[in-house]
Write a protein that holds these residues in place. Structure first.
Motif, PDB file in Angstrom:
ATOM      1  N   HIS A 375      11.500   1.779   3.153  1.00  0.00           N
ATOM      2  CA  HIS A 375      11.739   3.142   2.685  1.00  0.00           C
ATOM      3  C   HIS A 375      13.244   3.361   2.589  1.00  0.00           C
ATOM      4  O   HIS A 375      14.038   2.500   2.999  1.00  0.00           O
ATOM      5  CB  HIS A 375      11.122   4.150   3.659  1.00  0.00           C
ATOM      6  N   ALA A 376      13.653   4.485   2.075  1.00  0.00           N
ATOM      7  CA  ALA A 376      15.055   4.702   1.724  1.00  0.00           C
ATOM      8  C   ALA A 376      16.016   4.518   2.890  1.00  0.00           C
ATOM      9  O   ALA A 376      17.020   3.804   2.775  1.00  0.00           O
ATOM     10  CB  ALA A 376      15.218   6.105   1.132  1.00  0.00           C
ATOM     11  N   GLU A 377      15.723   5.155   4.026  1.00  0.00           N
ATOM     12  CA  GLU A 377      16.687   5.162   5.129  1.00  0.00           C
ATOM     13  C   GLU A 377      16.695   3.870   5.931  1.00  0.00           C
ATOM     14  O   GLU A 377      17.666   3.567   6.610  1.00  0.00           O
ATOM     15  CB  GLU A 377      16.409   6.344   6.073  1.00  0.00           C
ATOM     16  N   GLY A 378      15.628   3.121   5.912  1.00  0.00           N
ATOM     17  CA  GLY A 378      15.607   1.845   6.610  1.00  0.00           C
ATOM     18  C   GLY A 378      15.201   1.932   8.069  1.00  0.00           C
ATOM     19  O   GLY A 378      14.955   3.015   8.607  1.00  0.00           O
ATOM     20  N   ASN A 379      15.146   0.783   8.697  1.00  0.00           N
ATOM     21  CA  ASN A 379      14.688   0.677  10.077  1.00  0.00           C
ATOM     22  C   ASN A 379      15.762   1.102  11.074  1.00  0.00           C
ATOM     23  O   ASN A 379      16.915   1.356  10.705  1.00  0.00           O
ATOM     24  CB  ASN A 379      14.241  -0.753  10.367  1.00  0.00           C
ATOM     25  N   ALA A 380      15.359   1.113  12.353  1.00  0.00           N
ATOM     26  CA  ALA A 380      16.216   1.623  13.427  1.00  0.00           C
ATOM     27  C   ALA A 380      17.194   0.558  13.914  1.00  0.00           C
ATOM     28  O   ALA A 380      17.178   0.140  15.077  1.00  0.00           O
ATOM     29  CB  ALA A 380      15.350   2.130  14.575  1.00  0.00           C
ATOM     30  N   LEU A 381      18.064   0.111  13.019  1.00  0.00           N
ATOM     31  CA  LEU A 381      19.117  -0.818  13.368  1.00  0.00           C
ATOM     32  C   LEU A 381      20.253  -0.671  12.358  1.00  0.00           C
ATOM     33  O   LEU A 381      20.098   0.003  11.340  1.00  0.00           O
ATOM     34  CB  LEU A 381      18.613  -2.251  13.439  1.00  0.00           C
ATOM     35  N   GLN A 382      21.377  -1.300  12.644  1.00  0.00           N
ATOM     36  CA  GLN A 382      22.561  -1.160  11.812  1.00  0.00           C
ATOM     37  C   GLN A 382      22.765  -2.406  10.943  1.00  0.00           C
ATOM     38  O   GLN A 382      22.134  -3.440  11.144  1.00  0.00           O
ATOM     39  CB  GLN A 382      23.798  -0.935  12.691  1.00  0.00           C
ATOM     40  N   ARG A 383      23.687  -2.284  10.001  1.00  0.00           N
ATOM     41  CA  ARG A 383      23.945  -3.395   9.077  1.00  0.00           C
ATOM     42  C   ARG A 383      24.372  -4.656   9.822  1.00  0.00           C
ATOM     43  O   ARG A 383      23.943  -5.760   9.483  1.00  0.00           O
ATOM     44  CB  ARG A 383      25.027  -2.969   8.069  1.00  0.00           C
ATOM     45  N   LYS A 384      25.186  -4.508  10.861  1.00  0.00           N
ATOM     46  CA  LYS A 384      25.614  -5.683  11.624  1.00  0.00           C
ATOM     47  C   LYS A 384      24.430  -6.338  12.327  1.00  0.00           C
ATOM     48  O   LYS A 384      24.391  -7.568  12.480  1.00  0.00           O
ATOM     49  CB  LYS A 384      26.691  -5.302  12.637  1.00  0.00           C
ATOM     50  N   ASP A 385      23.469  -5.509  12.755  1.00  0.00           N
ATOM     51  CA  ASP A 385      22.266  -6.057  13.383  1.00  0.00           C
ATOM     52  C   ASP A 385      21.443  -6.842  12.373  1.00  0.00           C
ATOM     53  O   ASP A 385      20.913  -7.917  12.689  1.00  0.00           O
ATOM     54  CB  ASP A 385      21.407  -4.929  13.971  1.00  0.00           C
ATOM     55  N   MET A 386      21.333  -6.304  11.171  1.00  0.00           N
ATOM     56  CA  MET A 386      20.605  -6.996  10.110  1.00  0.00           C
ATOM     57  C   MET A 386      21.268  -8.339   9.800  1.00  0.00           C
ATOM     58  O   MET A 386      20.581  -9.361   9.647  1.00  0.00           O
ATOM     59  CB  MET A 386      20.555  -6.130   8.846  1.00  0.00           C
ATOM     60  N   ARG A 387      22.576  -8.341   9.711  1.00  0.00           N
ATOM     61  CA  ARG A 387      23.304  -9.591   9.454  1.00  0.00           C
ATOM     62  C   ARG A 387      23.012 -10.605  10.555  1.00  0.00           C
ATOM     63  O   ARG A 387      22.759 -11.784  10.277  1.00  0.00           O
ATOM     64  CB  ARG A 387      24.801  -9.312   9.360  1.00  0.00           C
TER      65      ARG A 387
END
Length: 405
Positions: A375-387
């Motif tokens: 969905h638009a806002e995304g999951n409960a984590l930050q971009r650095k976490d995704m990386r």
């Protein structure tokens, strides 16, 4: 050795959606409320896509998507833009809530929150393809920013064929008088799906991933109990699952060099919410043997998905991407533990057909269990976490399959 086609899928995979920058999310909402023009959104999307492709490359991911940054929700706009389909929640008169299967996991969750499912879309006329693909611009833009030798790596995520069927009560996916039964509805929708795949294939797409929450719902005991208790159902859940297998196979007719996979999603909504639970055991034999796809992207990040035992039913010509890393929360999994889980999965695959662990590993890959931003806002984590999650997936793959993309 296994004859399963690969590359794609790659040893280190991801499921398509990636966190959107806040300015992109807010710009899309501004377009929706009329304060900004639709044309103004395009360059914002394109710049965001360039950045997210670069991030994937930096993390060593070869299966490249646009992060779904040109979409508001994961399923895109394929169904909504077909001839005959209408978003009836946009009508002045609205709709009757009895249209829904109240026990469908996503519907149940929405109703509990006293809201409505997104995009209440049904067939109000005969379904057909318009001849214009809303997914094609996504593919074309990805091709424009990547060298031609990487075009086969581009992965486009596609709408589940049953996305607007499963959530509705029997006979309510189409208005009265449009179709006499589901078979007629499925036949027209399958033709439209075939047209969509042909348009994308002719434009160069060779790697598609169908995002499908509905098949995983047939693993949910709560859903199955609701189905059994529903007096409107004219067939059992098993019979509906079989009907979906036939319907999906009609939709998925394609050339032999078009790799198509399916992601069985258990829900990925605001606040990293999931919708359903249940092991794959109940559907594994039919899913792996009857469905005409090459690859299964399966969620295995929590015990709610059950164990790896169902992988004993995996045919030698097919692949499984093991979603052992969660995309829902920032805590980073232990690499050694994840590697051992991959080996354990391979042992079950090997047990099923008498192959060795090494042979079974040739049919496996690894990924996060779902996208990071369905969905638009995304999951409960930050971009650095995704990386960090994507880098972990790459590191797991490098340990299990050294030197393979």
């Amino acid at each position: 050795m296994s004859t399963a086609p690969r590359s794609p899928p790659f040893r280190a995979e991801h499921i398509g959606s990636l966190l959107r920058p806040d300015h992109l999310v807010q710009h899309r909402y501004a377009v929706a409320d009329g304060s900004k023009s639709a044309d103004s959104l395009v360059p914002v999307e394109q710049e965001s896509i360039k950045e997210i492709v670069k991030l994937q490359q930096e993390c060593g991911i070869h299966s490249l998507t646009n992060g779904e940054h040109s979409r508001h929700q994961f399923w895109g706009t394929f169904m909504e833009t077909l001839n005959g389909m209408e978003e009836i929640n946009l009508r002045d008169s609205g709709y009757d809530q009895s249209i829904f299967r109240q026990y469908a996991p996503d519907v149940k969750s929405f109703m509990h929150a006293k809201t409505i499912p997104n995009a209440v879309t049904v067939a109000t006329g005969k379904i057909s393809h318009t001849g214009v693909s809303t997914f094609l611009p996504e593919l074309k833009y990805m091709q424009s920013i990547l060298p031609r030798d990487q075009w086969p790596n581009i992965k486009l995520t596609l709408t589940s064929p049953s996305w607007y069927h499963f959530r509705y009560a029997p006979g309510r996916a189409y208005t009265e008088g449009v179709y006499a039964n589901d078979d007629e509805y499925f036949a027209d929708l399958a033709k439209a799906y075939q047209t969509e795949l042909k348009i994308l294939y002719d434009a160069g797409l060779r790697n598609g991933q169908v995002d499908d929450p509905n098949l995983a719902y047939f693993c949910s005991e709560a859903m199955l109990e609701g189905w059994k208790a529903d007096p409107q159902n004219h067939q059992t859940a098993d019979e509906q699952f079989d009907a979906y297998m036939r319907f999906y196979n009609a939709c998925f007719q394609r050339p032999a060099d078009f790799h198509l996979g399916i992601h069985l999603c258990r829900g990925n909504y605001l606040g990293s919410k999931h919708f359903s639970e249940g092991a794959y055991d109940r559907i594994a034999t039919k899913l792996f043997n009857d469905l005409n796809v090459s690859t299964y992207y399966l969620e295995y990040d929590t015990p709610r998905a059950g164990g790896f035992e169902p992988l004993k039913h995996l045919p030698k010509e097919k692949n499984v991407v093991l979603g052992v890393v969660t995309s829902k929360f920032p805590e980073l999994e232990d690499q050694r533990e994840m590697v051992e889980r991959v080996y354990k999965a391979a042992d079950y695959v090997a047990e099923g057909d008498g192959s060795s662990r090494e042979e079974a590993l040739q049919r496996l890959c690894v990924s996060p269990q779902c996208g990071f931003a369905s969905h638009a806002e995304g999951n409960a984590l930050q971009r650095k976490d995704m990386r960090n999650k994507l880098k972990l997936v790459r590191a797991i793959a490098d340990e299990v399959w050294p030197g393979q993309p």
